[in-house]
Write an enzyme that holds these catalytic residues in place. Structure first.
Site, PDB file in Angstrom:
ATOM      1  N   GLY A  80       8.102  -9.583 -12.567  1.00  0.00           N
ATOM      2  CA  GLY A  80       7.803 -10.876 -11.953  1.00  0.00           C
ATOM      3  C   GLY A  80       8.506 -12.039 -12.619  1.00  0.00           C
ATOM      4  N   SER A 110       9.693  -7.755  -7.186  1.00  0.00           N
ATOM      5  CA  SER A 110       8.275  -7.930  -7.507  1.00  0.00           C
ATOM      6  C   SER A 110       7.596  -8.828  -6.486  1.00  0.00           C
ATOM      7  CB  SER A 110       8.133  -8.548  -8.899  1.00  0.00           C
ATOM      8  OG  SER A 110       6.812  -9.027  -9.083  1.00  0.00           O
ATOM      9  N   GLN A 131       7.871  -4.437  -3.996  1.00  0.00           N
ATOM     10  CA  GLN A 131       6.669  -4.028  -4.729  1.00  0.00           C
ATOM     11  C   GLN A 131       5.509  -4.874  -4.243  1.00  0.00           C
ATOM     12  OE1 GLN A 131       5.344  -6.152  -7.628  1.00  0.00           O
ATOM     13  NE2 GLN A 131       3.512  -4.873  -7.420  1.00  0.00           N
ATOM     14  N   TYR A 133       1.246  -5.900  -4.502  1.00  0.00           N
ATOM     15  CA  TYR A 133      -0.128  -5.853  -5.004  1.00  0.00           C
ATOM     16  C   TYR A 133      -0.992  -6.151  -3.799  1.00  0.00           C
ATOM     17  CZ  TYR A 133       1.473  -6.168  -9.892  1.00  0.00           C
ATOM     18  OH  TYR A 133       2.053  -5.925 -11.103  1.00  0.00           O
ATOM     19  N   THR A 159       1.814  -1.001  -6.310  1.00  0.00           N
ATOM     20  CA  THR A 159       1.448  -0.830  -7.729  1.00  0.00           C
ATOM     21  C   THR A 159      -0.063  -0.728  -7.840  1.00  0.00           C
ATOM     22  OG1 THR A 159       3.410  -2.015  -8.442  1.00  0.00           O
ATOM     23  CG2 THR A 159       1.601  -1.895 -10.017  1.00  0.00           C
ATOM     24  N   ARG A 168      -3.019  -9.001 -22.750  1.00  0.00           N
ATOM     25  CA  ARG A 168      -1.733  -9.240 -23.419  1.00  0.00           C
ATOM     26  C   ARG A 168      -1.945 -10.401 -24.387  1.00  0.00           C
ATOM     27  NH1 ARG A 168       1.341  -8.821 -17.612  1.00  0.00           N
ATOM     28  NH2 ARG A 168       0.402  -6.801 -17.073  1.00  0.00           N
ATOM     29  N   LYS A 231       3.130   3.289  -7.353  1.00  0.00           N
ATOM     30  CA  LYS A 231       3.627   3.105  -8.741  1.00  0.00           C
ATOM     31  C   LYS A 231       2.441   2.950  -9.696  1.00  0.00           C
ATOM     32  CE  LYS A 231       6.441  -0.202 -11.427  1.00  0.00           C
ATOM     33  NZ  LYS A 231       5.492  -1.055 -12.118  1.00  0.00           N
ATOM     34  N   SER A 253       4.368   5.721 -14.186  1.00  0.00           N
ATOM     35  CA  SER A 253       4.536   4.445 -14.888  1.00  0.00           C
ATOM     36  C   SER A 253       3.239   4.041 -15.565  1.00  0.00           C
ATOM     37  CB  SER A 253       4.925   3.365 -13.854  1.00  0.00           C
ATOM     38  OG  SER A 253       4.956   2.079 -14.452  1.00  0.00           O
ATOM     39  N   HIS A 255       3.221   0.792 -16.517  1.00  0.00           N
ATOM     40  CA  HIS A 255       3.488  -0.649 -16.413  1.00  0.00           C
ATOM     41  C   HIS A 255       4.177  -1.155 -17.684  1.00  0.00           C
ATOM     42  CE1 HIS A 255       2.163  -3.775 -13.391  1.00  0.00           C
ATOM     43  NE2 HIS A 255       2.685  -4.558 -14.307  1.00  0.00           N
ATOM     44  N   ARG A 258       1.947  -2.577 -20.507  1.00  0.00           N
ATOM     45  CA  ARG A 258       1.329  -3.904 -20.355  1.00  0.00           C
ATOM     46  C   ARG A 258      -0.095  -3.838 -19.827  1.00  0.00           C
ATOM     47  NH1 ARG A 258       5.523  -7.760 -20.159  1.00  0.00           N
ATOM     48  NH2 ARG A 258       4.753  -9.140 -18.528  1.00  0.00           N
ATOM     49  N   GLY A 287       9.522   3.327 -17.879  1.00  0.00           N
ATOM     50  CA  GLY A 287       8.848   3.139 -19.167  1.00  0.00           C
ATOM     51  C   GLY A 287       9.727   3.564 -20.321  1.00  0.00           C
ATOM     52  N   ARG A 310      12.352  -4.138 -18.663  1.00  0.00           N
ATOM     53  CA  ARG A 310      12.739  -5.158 -19.642  1.00  0.00           C
ATOM     54  C   ARG A 310      14.240  -5.301 -19.849  1.00  0.00           C
ATOM     55  NH1 ARG A 310       8.069  -2.992 -21.314  1.00  0.00           N
ATOM     56  NH2 ARG A 310       6.303  -4.366 -21.760  1.00  0.00           N
TER      57      ARG A 310
HETATM   58  C1  FNR Z   1       6.605  -5.840 -15.249  1.00  0.00           C
HETATM   59  N1  FNR Z   1       6.158  -4.794 -14.442  1.00  0.00           N
HETATM   60  C2  FNR Z   1       5.728  -5.071 -13.168  1.00  0.00           C
HETATM   61  N2  FNR Z   1       5.373  -4.057 -12.325  1.00  0.00           N
HETATM   62  C3  FNR Z   1       4.985  -4.306 -11.076  1.00  0.00           C
HETATM   63  O1  FNR Z   1       4.685  -3.367 -10.356  1.00  0.00           O
HETATM   64  N3  FNR Z   1       4.960  -5.601 -10.603  1.00  0.00           N
HETATM   65  C4  FNR Z   1       5.298  -6.662 -11.366  1.00  0.00           C
HETATM   66  O2  FNR Z   1       5.275  -7.798 -10.921  1.00  0.00           O
HETATM   67  C5  FNR Z   1       5.675  -6.406 -12.706  1.00  0.00           C
HETATM   68  N4  FNR Z   1       6.019  -7.427 -13.534  1.00  0.00           N
HETATM   69  C6  FNR Z   1       6.517  -7.169 -14.779  1.00  0.00           C
HETATM   70  C7  FNR Z   1       6.987  -8.212 -15.556  1.00  0.00           C
HETATM   71  C8  FNR Z   1       7.566  -7.946 -16.798  1.00  0.00           C
HETATM   72  C9  FNR Z   1       8.091  -9.069 -17.610  1.00  0.00           C
HETATM   73  C10 FNR Z   1       7.654  -6.611 -17.267  1.00  0.00           C
HETATM   74  C11 FNR Z   1       8.291  -6.289 -18.589  1.00  0.00           C
HETATM   75  C12 FNR Z   1       7.180  -5.579 -16.503  1.00  0.00           C
HETATM   76  C13 FNR Z   1       6.280  -3.386 -14.893  1.00  0.00           C
HETATM   77  C14 FNR Z   1       7.655  -2.812 -14.555  1.00  0.00           C
HETATM   78  O3  FNR Z   1       7.816  -2.643 -13.176  1.00  0.00           O
HETATM   79  C15 FNR Z   1       7.901  -1.456 -15.201  1.00  0.00           C
HETATM   80  O4  FNR Z   1       6.845  -0.592 -14.898  1.00  0.00           O
HETATM   81  C16 FNR Z   1       8.081  -1.526 -16.731  1.00  0.00           C
HETATM   82  O5  FNR Z   1       8.733  -2.705 -17.097  1.00  0.00           O
HETATM   83  C17 FNR Z   1       8.884  -0.329 -17.193  1.00  0.00           C
HETATM   84  O6  FNR Z   1       9.004  -0.322 -18.569  1.00  0.00           O
HETATM   85  P1  FNR Z   1      10.285  -0.906 -19.351  1.00  0.00           P
HETATM   86  O7  FNR Z   1      11.537  -0.467 -18.603  1.00  0.00           O
HETATM   87  O8  FNR Z   1      10.146  -2.368 -19.395  1.00  0.00           O
HETATM   88  O9  FNR Z   1      10.156  -0.266 -20.692  1.00  0.00           O
END
Ligand code: FNR
Length: 362
Positions: A80, A110, A131, A133, A159, A168, A231, A253, A255, A258, A287, A310
């Site tokens: 996001g 997102s 994606q 919600y 998701t 967090r 997801k 996943s 997330h 997070r 992940g 990330r």
């Molecule tokens: C996310 N992720 C996430 N997932 C989702 O379904 N909707 C979202 O809006 C978000 N927003 C989001 C913001 C930020 C800053 C991060 C880091 C992650 C989770 C994302 O889709 C994914 O599952 C993880 O980021 C995968 O892990 P890595 O690649 O960051 O290690």
């Protein structure tokens, strides 16, 4: 840019480029951040079983996702608020989408994007999934699905691991306030109280429907003909439920660490899920993917493709669109070399036999 050789260096550049509050939002995880760390560490405990004397003079990384051909099994995970990737909000999802198009991959946009999905769609041609919600206001979510169909999105990625927001702690300490989400302007108030800890949490508890359950997949199916991916699956039990619910794919996943801290590193549960699903639907993975070797390991354990989260926002924060392109190209290049050094000229050549997990004897 030529001096940057890996994702870790992009992470460092992003840290320098961003106000602490924004970098922490991108980089952080829930509570002790154990799962966040484990996602990366668990990859390091998987070793290769490379095969030699195979003709690898030509490497073909290409694959296809729900019928859409892409250059390599590496897609952009939904993250996001890309507006936060620049102190003045100059880098946004439109830049990320252009990089996705240039790299011939799929961007999963997102639901919490800073640009509207129509802006992203009209900025360039890239295959896009949305994606989703589910908000308490079902009408708002249903309308978003219709907008995605109209704007040419090719799939919905629901998701399911955010019935409530994970704690967090960095965002709480920083009193992180997310920017307003243009997608929902006018639908409901996005005001959050700045003095009460994380505004992300305040918004989530106000807007998200925490009563969501398996029967709601039917509801989603009834409002769209687009393929649906789920997801946030971490167990074989839920993978089987997803198959029963008739979805078109799942994303293993947590997330990115997070949400529920002490969830297992995703790479450690991938195989169990792949075996349960038994090839009936594709299994995607995210992940902790930071290297091309990680992509290879996930494919060897049965993933159809990986999503990266990330690293994309690090690239965006460090160098905008070019940074995202470079991150994807770098991981692709590492993956290509891994394929060659493992004796796998095509994706189909990558098998379970090419890796050894920590539980397996030599
Ligand atoms: C996310 N992720 C996430 N997932 C989702 O379904 N909707 C979202 O809006 C978000 N927003 C989001 C913001 C930020 C800053 C991060 C880091 C992650 C989770 C994302 O889709 C994914 O599952 C993880 O980021 C995968 O892990 P890595 O690649 O960051 O290690």
């Amino acid at each position: 840019m030529d001096q940057i050789v890996n994702v870790e260096e992009f992470q460092e550049l992003a840290k320098r480029a961003l106000p602490k509050m924004y970098f922490d939002f991108y980089n952080g995880g829930a509570e002790d951040q154990h799962t966040l760390k484990e996602n990366v560490e668990a990859f390091r405990r998987i070793m290769f079983r490379p095969r030699v004397l195979v003709d690898v003079s030509k490497i073909d990384m290409s694959t296809s996702i729900l019928g859409y051909p892409i250059s390599a099994p590496i897609m952009i995970a939904p993250t996001g608020n890309h507006k936060l990737a620049h102190p003045k909000g100059l880098f946004r999802e439109t830049a990320t989408a252009k990089a996705a198009a240039a790299c011939n991959t799929i961007m999963i946009v997102s639901y919490m994007s800073s640009c509207t999905i129509e802006e992203i769609a009209s900025s360039c041609y890239a295959v896009r999934f949305l994606q989703l919600y589910v908000y308490k206001r079902r009408d708002v979510t249903a309308q978003m699905v219709k907008r995605a169909e109209k704007a040419g999105f090719k799939a919905i990625v629901l998701t399911v691991d955010v019935p409530k927001l994970g704690r967090r702690e960095k965002d709480i300490k920083n009193k992180m306030i997310p920017p307003k989400l243009k997608n929902f302007e006018g639908a409901f108030s996005m005001e959050v109280r700045p003095n009460k800890g994380s505004g992300v949490e305040a918004f989530t508890s106000r807007a998200f429907d925490s009563s969501l359950s398996w029967k709601d997949i039917e509801w989603l199916r009834s409002i769209t003909e687009l393929p649906i991916l789920i997801k946030g699956i971490l167990t074989h039990e839920d993978a089987l439920k997803a198959v029963e619910a008739g979805v078109d794919g799942i994303v293993v996943s947590n997330h990115g660490g997070r949400q529920l801290d002490y969830s297992p590193a995703t790479i450690t549960v991938l195989e169990e899920i792949v075996q349960a699903v038994g090839g009936s639907i594709p299994v995607f993975f995210d992940g902790g993917v930071r290297r091309g070797t990680d992509v290879f390991k996930a494919l060897a354990l049965g993933a159809k493709a990986v999503l990266i989260g990330r690293p994309i926002v690090y690239g965006l924060a460090a160098k905008g669109e070019d940074g995202v392109k470079k991150v994807i190209e770098m991981i692709k290049n590492e993956f290509e070399i891994t394929m060659a050094l493992s004796g796998c000229p095509t994706i189909a050549d990558i098998t379970r036999n090419h890796v050894r997990t920590e539980n397996e004897k030599l």
